[in-house]
Write an enzyme that holds these catalytic residues in place. Structure first.
Site, PDB file in Angstrom:
ATOM      1  N   TYR A  15       0.813  -1.209   0.000  1.00  0.00           N
ATOM      2  CA  TYR A  15       0.000   0.000   0.000  1.00  0.00           C
ATOM      3  C   TYR A  15       0.845   1.257   0.000  1.00  0.00           C
ATOM      4  CZ  TYR A  15       1.443  -1.019   4.725  1.00  0.00           C
ATOM      5  OH  TYR A  15       2.196  -1.357   5.815  1.00  0.00           O
ATOM      6  N   GLY A  16       2.133   1.122   0.110  1.00  0.00           N
ATOM      7  CA  GLY A  16       3.040   2.271   0.179  1.00  0.00           C
ATOM      8  C   GLY A  16       4.032   2.244  -0.963  1.00  0.00           C
ATOM      9  N   SER A  17       5.288   2.442  -0.630  1.00  0.00           N
ATOM     10  CA  SER A  17       6.345   2.556  -1.638  1.00  0.00           C
ATOM     11  C   SER A  17       6.522   1.298  -2.474  1.00  0.00           C
ATOM     12  CB  SER A  17       7.660   2.922  -0.954  1.00  0.00           C
ATOM     13  OG  SER A  17       7.942   1.999   0.080  1.00  0.00           O
ATOM     14  N   PHE A  18       6.152   0.134  -1.958  1.00  0.00           N
ATOM     15  CA  PHE A  18       6.309  -1.101  -2.732  1.00  0.00           C
ATOM     16  C   PHE A  18       5.296  -1.224  -3.870  1.00  0.00           C
ATOM     17  CE2 PHE A  18       8.205  -2.621   1.383  1.00  0.00           C
ATOM     18  CZ  PHE A  18       9.519  -2.526   0.918  1.00  0.00           C
ATOM     19  N   GLU A  20       5.332   0.887  -6.171  1.00  0.00           N
ATOM     20  CA  GLU A  20       6.164   1.355  -7.275  1.00  0.00           C
ATOM     21  C   GLU A  20       6.985   0.185  -7.807  1.00  0.00           C
ATOM     22  OE1 GLU A  20       7.973   3.052 -10.167  1.00  0.00           O
ATOM     23  OE2 GLU A  20       6.465   4.193  -9.066  1.00  0.00           O
ATOM     24  N   GLU A  83      10.999  -4.531   6.365  1.00  0.00           N
ATOM     25  CA  GLU A  83       9.934  -3.995   7.218  1.00  0.00           C
ATOM     26  C   GLU A  83      10.335  -4.006   8.685  1.00  0.00           C
ATOM     27  OE1 GLU A  83       8.045  -2.244   5.798  1.00  0.00           O
ATOM     28  OE2 GLU A  83       6.755  -3.164   4.316  1.00  0.00           O
TER      29      GLU A  83
END
Length: 168
Positions: A15-18, A20, A83
């Site tokens: 849901y974040g930078s991953f 991309e 993480e």
């Protein structure tokens, strides 16, 4: 090859930078098949002073994100390591955007739901414009560190994913 020779595959909601592909490709050391999905019952937050997002349960929350499909055990381990202990990996149900199919996947949830550093709403497009290049550099450093820790700890790596302090 027999079925016992095959590594189990994992599907992970991000849901974040991953989300991309350039970041996912670096951390996973290949670009997986990525599909759009929604996760209900959670909210995606900003983290004070950091370049990455976190999620926490929220009764009416809905998160638009991606599912990284078919990950190997080694790729899942890369996600676990990056993480760190601040996130807990849990199984959740998402709905695939294109087909409305429900899918059981794993995702990383912020361990401390009462953390005073979580706030607001994390914005992927804003992150892409303002922080993606720095995060990609941090991801490259992570892969270098994982391949050759050379006595460095994960905490030393973490400093690369913090926002630069505001300049006056």
């Amino acid at each position: 090859m027999t079925s016992s020779d095959q590594s189990p595959s994992h599907n992970v909601f991000v849901y974040g930078s991953f989300q991309e592909p350039a970041v996912a490709g670096l951390i996973l050391e290949c670009t997986p098949v990525i599909v759009s999905a929604q996760l209900q019952g959670f909210h995606v937050y900003r983290l004070k002073g950091r370049l990455h997002a976190c999620i926490s349960p929220s009764e009416n929350g809905v998160i638009n994100g991606k599912v990284l499909t078919g990950l190997t055990d080694a790729q899942l381990e890369n996600l676990d390591v990056i993480e760190g202990v601040e996130y807990v990996r849990k199984t959740v149900e998402v709905v695939l955007t294109d087909t409305s199919e429900k899918m059981q996947v794993e995702t990383f949830i912020w361990a401390n739901k009462d953390d005073p550093d979580i706030y607001g709403e994390w914005d992927f497009e804003e992150w892409r414009r303002l922080h993606m290049e720095k995060f990609i550099e941090a991801s490259k450093k992570f892969i270098e560190w994982k391949k050759n820790p050379d006595g460095k700890t994960r905490e030393e790596f973490e400093k690369f994913v913090h926002e630069d302090p505001p300049t006056a």
